[in-house]
Scaffold this motif. Structure first.
Motif, PDB file in Angstrom:
ATOM      1  N   ASN A 238       0.834  -1.201   0.000  1.00  0.00           N
ATOM      2  CA  ASN A 238       0.000   0.000   0.000  1.00  0.00           C
ATOM      3  C   ASN A 238       0.870   1.253   0.000  1.00  0.00           C
ATOM      4  OD1 ASN A 238      -2.325   1.545   0.134  1.00  0.00           O
ATOM      5  ND2 ASN A 238      -2.833   0.997   2.227  1.00  0.00           N
ATOM      6  N   LEU A 239       1.882   1.266   0.847  1.00  0.00           N
ATOM      7  CA  LEU A 239       2.774   2.415   0.958  1.00  0.00           C
ATOM      8  C   LEU A 239       3.578   2.628  -0.321  1.00  0.00           C
ATOM      9  CD1 LEU A 239       4.034   4.609   2.805  1.00  0.00           C
ATOM     10  CD2 LEU A 239       5.741   2.903   3.458  1.00  0.00           C
ATOM     11  N   ILE A 240       4.176   1.569  -0.846  1.00  0.00           N
ATOM     12  CA  ILE A 240       5.006   1.686  -2.055  1.00  0.00           C
ATOM     13  C   ILE A 240       4.173   2.170  -3.232  1.00  0.00           C
ATOM     14  CG2 ILE A 240       6.337   0.368  -3.749  1.00  0.00           C
ATOM     15  CD1 ILE A 240       7.266  -1.427  -1.420  1.00  0.00           C
ATOM     16  N   SER A 241       2.979   1.615  -3.387  1.00  0.00           N
ATOM     17  CA  SER A 241       2.122   1.999  -4.510  1.00  0.00           C
ATOM     18  C   SER A 241       1.670   3.446  -4.394  1.00  0.00           C
ATOM     19  CB  SER A 241       0.898   1.074  -4.577  1.00  0.00           C
ATOM     20  OG  SER A 241       1.292  -0.269  -4.757  1.00  0.00           O
ATOM     21  N   THR A 242       1.404   3.885  -3.164  1.00  0.00           N
ATOM     22  CA  THR A 242       1.030   5.286  -2.956  1.00  0.00           C
ATOM     23  C   THR A 242       2.182   6.209  -3.298  1.00  0.00           C
ATOM     24  OG1 THR A 242      -0.551   4.682  -1.228  1.00  0.00           O
ATOM     25  CG2 THR A 242       0.219   6.961  -1.249  1.00  0.00           C
ATOM     26  N   MET A 243       3.400   5.847  -2.890  1.00  0.00           N
ATOM     27  CA  MET A 243       4.575   6.656  -3.214  1.00  0.00           C
ATOM     28  C   MET A 243       4.746   6.782  -4.726  1.00  0.00           C
ATOM     29  SD  MET A 243       7.254   5.198  -0.356  1.00  0.00           S
ATOM     30  CE  MET A 243       8.641   6.090  -1.052  1.00  0.00           C
ATOM     31  N   LEU A 244       4.586   5.681  -5.430  1.00  0.00           N
ATOM     32  CA  LEU A 244       4.713   5.716  -6.898  1.00  0.00           C
ATOM     33  C   LEU A 244       3.647   6.623  -7.506  1.00  0.00           C
ATOM     34  CD1 LEU A 244       5.443   1.941  -7.663  1.00  0.00           C
ATOM     35  CD2 LEU A 244       7.058   3.853  -7.747  1.00  0.00           C
ATOM     36  N   ALA A 245       2.429   6.535  -6.985  1.00  0.00           N
ATOM     37  CA  ALA A 245       1.349   7.366  -7.524  1.00  0.00           C
ATOM     38  C   ALA A 245       1.626   8.846  -7.297  1.00  0.00           C
ATOM     39  CB  ALA A 245       0.019   6.966  -6.883  1.00  0.00           C
ATOM     40  N   LEU A 246       2.132   9.199  -6.119  1.00  0.00           N
ATOM     41  CA  LEU A 246       2.390  10.605  -5.822  1.00  0.00           C
ATOM     42  C   LEU A 246       3.518  11.165  -6.676  1.00  0.00           C
ATOM     43  CD1 LEU A 246       2.008  10.723  -1.944  1.00  0.00           C
ATOM     44  CD2 LEU A 246       0.319  11.213  -3.713  1.00  0.00           C
TER      45      LEU A 246
ATOM     46  N   ILE B  23      -6.066   3.263 -14.504  1.00  0.00           N
ATOM     47  CA  ILE B  23      -5.155   2.158 -14.188  1.00  0.00           C
ATOM     48  C   ILE B  23      -5.654   1.401 -12.961  1.00  0.00           C
ATOM     49  CG2 ILE B  23      -2.808   1.586 -13.448  1.00  0.00           C
ATOM     50  CD1 ILE B  23      -1.875   4.068 -15.059  1.00  0.00           C
ATOM     51  N   GLY B  24      -6.047   2.154 -11.924  1.00  0.00           N
ATOM     52  CA  GLY B  24      -6.539   1.512 -10.711  1.00  0.00           C
ATOM     53  C   GLY B  24      -7.808   0.713 -10.942  1.00  0.00           C
ATOM     54  N   SER B  25      -8.718   1.221 -11.764  1.00  0.00           N
ATOM     55  CA  SER B  25      -9.977   0.520 -12.031  1.00  0.00           C
ATOM     56  C   SER B  25      -9.729  -0.820 -12.704  1.00  0.00           C
ATOM     57  CB  SER B  25     -10.881   1.394 -12.907  1.00  0.00           C
ATOM     58  OG  SER B  25     -11.248   2.582 -12.250  1.00  0.00           O
TER      59      SER B  25
ATOM     60  N   ALA C 236      -4.216   1.812  -4.125  1.00  0.00           N
ATOM     61  CA  ALA C 236      -3.296   2.871  -3.711  1.00  0.00           C
ATOM     62  C   ALA C 236      -2.829   3.705  -4.897  1.00  0.00           C
ATOM     63  CB  ALA C 236      -2.093   2.253  -2.996  1.00  0.00           C
ATOM     64  N   PHE C 237      -2.598   3.072  -6.038  1.00  0.00           N
ATOM     65  CA  PHE C 237      -2.108   3.791  -7.214  1.00  0.00           C
ATOM     66  C   PHE C 237      -3.218   4.582  -7.893  1.00  0.00           C
ATOM     67  CE2 PHE C 237      -0.439   4.275 -11.536  1.00  0.00           C
ATOM     68  CZ  PHE C 237       0.845   4.723 -11.252  1.00  0.00           C
ATOM     69  N   GLY C 238      -4.469   4.167  -7.696  1.00  0.00           N
ATOM     70  CA  GLY C 238      -5.587   4.848  -8.336  1.00  0.00           C
ATOM     71  C   GLY C 238      -6.410   5.643  -7.344  1.00  0.00           C
ATOM     72  N   GLN C 239      -7.494   5.047  -6.850  1.00  0.00           N
ATOM     73  CA  GLN C 239      -8.422   5.743  -5.961  1.00  0.00           C
ATOM     74  C   GLN C 239      -7.748   6.358  -4.745  1.00  0.00           C
ATOM     75  OE1 GLN C 239     -11.335   6.754  -4.946  1.00  0.00           O
ATOM     76  NE2 GLN C 239     -12.953   5.870  -6.180  1.00  0.00           N
ATOM     77  N   GLY C 240      -6.878   5.567  -4.102  1.00  0.00           N
ATOM     78  CA  GLY C 240      -6.267   6.030  -2.869  1.00  0.00           C
ATOM     79  C   GLY C 240      -5.481   7.311  -3.032  1.00  0.00           C
ATOM     80  N   ALA C 241      -4.753   7.433  -4.141  1.00  0.00           N
ATOM     81  CA  ALA C 241      -3.938   8.625  -4.385  1.00  0.00           C
ATOM     82  C   ALA C 241      -4.766   9.792  -4.874  1.00  0.00           C
ATOM     83  CB  ALA C 241      -2.843   8.298  -5.396  1.00  0.00           C
ATOM     84  N   VAL C 242      -5.880   9.515  -5.528  1.00  0.00           N
ATOM     85  CA  VAL C 242      -6.624  10.569  -6.228  1.00  0.00           C
ATOM     86  C   VAL C 242      -7.727  11.187  -5.385  1.00  0.00           C
ATOM     87  CG1 VAL C 242      -8.167  11.022  -8.197  1.00  0.00           C
ATOM     88  CG2 VAL C 242      -6.102   9.632  -8.510  1.00  0.00           C
TER      89      VAL C 242
END
Length: 485
Positions: free
Chosen positions: A307-315, A329-331, A372-378
């Motif tokens: 979760n953390l790594i994917s969020t970092m990549l998204a940001l 991408i997240g969908s 994390a890469f889609g909804q979580g970051a957006v």
């Protein structure tokens, strides 16, 4: 002198702006820790308080009901508008501290529920106020990443909660380990309250309440040079004149219908993915797939790390790729992982082999990565961006209210749903909801990347009218300058 560009080519944010955004976003760390820590205590709570599956679901949902109250309070009573963003952040930190210590020492189920509810109020308020504060102290070209720090800290808090639960499970006495899991949150809560002394009040709020000298001082500290400061001040003042001349713009009105529906959709789909059900019940899900207790807790830590790594990549890419592309991408990731989880539970039933158990762990991790890469970051970036100044506080609260309302419902019914119809049907339900999200993203979701907050109202087609009047009564400015603040 202007700030040097960062590796993406965007101007680097001023150190005060970055420090303020980081500290305010620590409210997100407490947010994540508070919501995820209960995942390691569900079995103990069920035994200590003699709870049924429905009772456990209600116990888990209690904090989420608190988030609804916290989100609603920030919208109805407008504490962030009345007292300022910073004072509300202080109050949030105190609520977290009281909840952490109270749950650790709760003598009975009712006391525990009340104190979890108090923590939930802090979570709901934090979701509304912290991203709004970050958006108001961030340069537009860095705003996605700086507001996204809130989401980064949420997932960091989730990871820390999982790891803390695992360590305490191994070290603390079995009878009291669950109390330690809740109590340890008091340390970051106290740190958050103390660090808030280092951040300024939002200059947008200061100008809105007429504290112009203080606002000018904060703007000067947040910008690179006098010209940028003057441009930022002019654009904020112009937006406040347009949006704030009348005491209160009507929120639920036809001119605001589009952005309200956008906020409702992204907040509802966020929870209809099943993400909180997975995060809150991760150890139970892994146990249902045939894993032992220690391995289930350790695997939950792996979920938090992914979760953390994917969020970092998204940001890192949210201001380059944009909000809509990350959602696409997240969908797709949701649909692939939820589809495979449904198929696995259907094929295995209650008899999981070692290979099938490992596959469930991998799919859950990839599901969390897609979120994390889609909804979580957006989600919090998007909601913080789409509402105009006159209703931004209420808009952020509305989005938080919808988000946590659906979170409470899903988390409440998930244990009962899994017990009655099985894990396969639960994941199938989430899969169908994510088909709906993909359609929404493809057909209706706008892109907000790089658009200054003061310009987004026009970009989204939000027009002032009889139901949401222009606050100044003056003709609209045709200025096309881009804010650097």
């Amino acid at each position: 002198m202007n700030n040097p560009p960062d590796r993406t080519g965007n101007p680097a944010p001023r150190s005060l702006a970055l420090r303020s955004a980081v500290i305010a976003a620590l409210g997100g760390l407490l947010f994540g820790f508070d919501t995820a820590v209960i995942s390691g205590t569900t079995d103990a709570l069920q035994q200590v308080f003699s709870l049924s599956a429905a009772g456990l679901g209600f116990t888990v949902a209690t904090a989420l009901i608190g988030t609804i109250v916290g989100a609603a309070a920030t919208g109805i009573w407008k504490p962030a508008d009345l007292f300022g963003r910073k004072k509300v952040l202080y109050a949030i930190g105190i609520l977290y501290l009281v909840s952490a210590l109270g749950c650790a020492f709760a003598p009975d189920w009712v006391s525990f529920m009340v104190l979890r509810f108090v923590g939930g109020i802090g979570v709901g308020a934090a979701a509304a106020v912290a991203p709004m504060y970050n958006a108001e102290v961030s340069p537009p070209k860095n705003r996605g990443r700086m507001v996204g720090l809130f989401q980064f800290n949420i997932v960091l808090g989730i990871l820390l909660a999982y790891l803390s639960n695992y360590v305490l499970l191994e070290l603390a006495p079995e009878a009291t380990a669950w109390r330690w899991m809740f109590g340890v949150q008091a340390l970051p809560s106290l740190a958050f309250v103390l660090l808030l002394a280092l951040v300024p009040e939002s200059p947008r709020w200061l100008l809105k309440v007429g504290r112009t000298t203080e606002a000018d001082r904060v703007i000067a500290a947040l910008t690179s040079d006098p010209n940028e400061a003057q441009l930022a001040r002019n654009e904020i003042a112009e937006a406040l004149e347009t949006d704030g001349g009348k005491p209160r713009a009507k929120f639920f009105s036809r001119p605001h219908r589009k952005i309200i529906l956008l906020a409702f959709a992204i907040a509802a789909f966020n929870q209809l993915s099943g993400i909180n059900a997975v995060l809150y019940y991760a150890p139970s899900i892994f146990k249902s797939a045939g894993m032992g207790e220690s391995a289930s807790f350790l695997s939950s830590g792996g979920v938090g790390l992914i979760n953390l790594i994917s969020t970092m990549l998204a940001l890192l890419v949210i201001d380059r790729l944009g909000r809509r592309k990350l959602m696409l991408i997240g969908s797709i990731g949701y649909l692939v992982t939820l589809g495979l989880l449904t198929a696995t539970y259907l094929s295995q039933g209650d008899d999981f082999s070692g290979t099938a158990s490992l596959f469930v762990v991998v799919m859950v991790m990839l599901f969390v990565a897609a979120h994390a890469f889609g909804q979580g970051a957006v989600i919090w970036v998007f909601i913080a961006e789409i509402f105009p100044t006159s209703i931004r506080a209420r808009g952020q609260a509305f989005g938080s209210l919808v988000h946590w309302g659906f979170a409470a419902i899903i988390s409440w019914i998930f244990p009962l749903l899994a017990d009655t119809v099985g894990g396969a049907m639960a994941f199938a339900f989430f899969f169908m909801c994510m088909v709906g999200q993909l359609v929404w993203v493809l057909l209706l979701m706008p892109e907000t990347k790089g658009v200054p907050l003061e310009k987004l109202k026009a970009a989204l087609g939000v027009q002032d009218g009889p139901e949401a009047p222009s606050d100044s009564g003056q003709p609209r400015s045709n200025a096309t300058s881009t804010s650097h603040y």
